[in-house]
Write a protein that holds these residues in place. Sequence first.
Motif, mmCIF file in Angstrom:
data_model
loop_
_atom_site.group_PDB
_atom_site.id
_atom_site.type_symbol
_atom_site.label_atom_id
_atom_site.label_comp_id
_atom_site.label_asym_id
_atom_site.label_seq_id
_atom_site.Cartn_x
_atom_site.Cartn_y
_atom_site.Cartn_z
ATOM 1 N N LEU A 6 42.326 -7.263 35.283
ATOM 2 C CA LEU A 6 43.528 -6.747 34.695
ATOM 3 C C LEU A 6 44.907 -7.461 35.324
ATOM 4 O O LEU A 6 44.805 -7.856 36.312
ATOM 5 N N ILE A 7 45.673 -8.181 34.425
ATOM 6 C CA ILE A 7 46.844 -8.823 34.747
ATOM 7 C C ILE A 7 48.163 -7.847 34.522
ATOM 8 O O ILE A 7 48.265 -7.549 33.239
ATOM 9 N N SER A 12 52.860 -10.514 36.272
ATOM 10 C CA SER A 12 51.974 -11.316 35.889
ATOM 11 C C SER A 12 50.999 -11.838 36.958
ATOM 12 O O SER A 12 50.380 -12.576 37.062
ATOM 13 N N GLY A 13 51.109 -10.802 38.083
ATOM 14 C CA GLY A 13 49.695 -10.928 39.020
ATOM 15 C C GLY A 13 48.611 -9.980 38.734
ATOM 16 O O GLY A 13 48.647 -9.143 37.909
ATOM 17 N N PRO A 14 47.316 -10.236 39.449
ATOM 18 C CA PRO A 14 46.369 -9.348 39.264
ATOM 19 C C PRO A 14 46.649 -8.003 39.888
ATOM 20 O O PRO A 14 47.404 -7.722 40.862
ATOM 21 N N THR A 22 54.314 -1.175 39.454
ATOM 22 C CA THR A 22 53.447 -1.042 38.253
ATOM 23 C C THR A 22 52.032 -1.294 38.464
ATOM 24 O O THR A 22 51.130 -0.678 38.092
ATOM 25 N N CYS A 23 51.984 -2.608 39.360
ATOM 26 C CA CYS A 23 50.499 -2.743 39.713
ATOM 27 C C CYS A 23 49.926 -1.555 40.488
ATOM 28 O O CYS A 23 48.931 -1.142 40.357
ATOM 29 N N ARG A 24 50.598 -1.171 41.550
ATOM 30 C CA ARG A 24 50.095 -0.067 42.359
ATOM 31 C C ARG A 24 50.005 1.253 41.500
ATOM 32 O O ARG A 24 48.864 1.918 41.856
ATOM 33 N N ASN A 25 50.858 1.631 40.539
ATOM 34 C CA ASN A 25 50.520 2.822 39.987
ATOM 35 C C ASN A 25 49.232 2.703 38.945
ATOM 36 O O ASN A 25 48.464 3.640 38.954
#
Length: 60
Positions: A6-7, A12-14, A22-25
Amino acid sequence: MSCEHLICARCSGPVVEGRCPTCRNARAEMHRHGGPFSPTVILAVLVVLFFLALALQRIY
């Protein structure tokens, strides 16, 4: 589904790297493992037990 491919739409990071909140959640939500009994299952069992108790009360 895993977060490896997922990106993140925000940074715009993995997602697996967890660069932004947002990525961590998203990563935490993907890897969250609940117990064996969901609230829906527990509620259904309680309803069945309630009606069973009502049925037994009418018999005796």
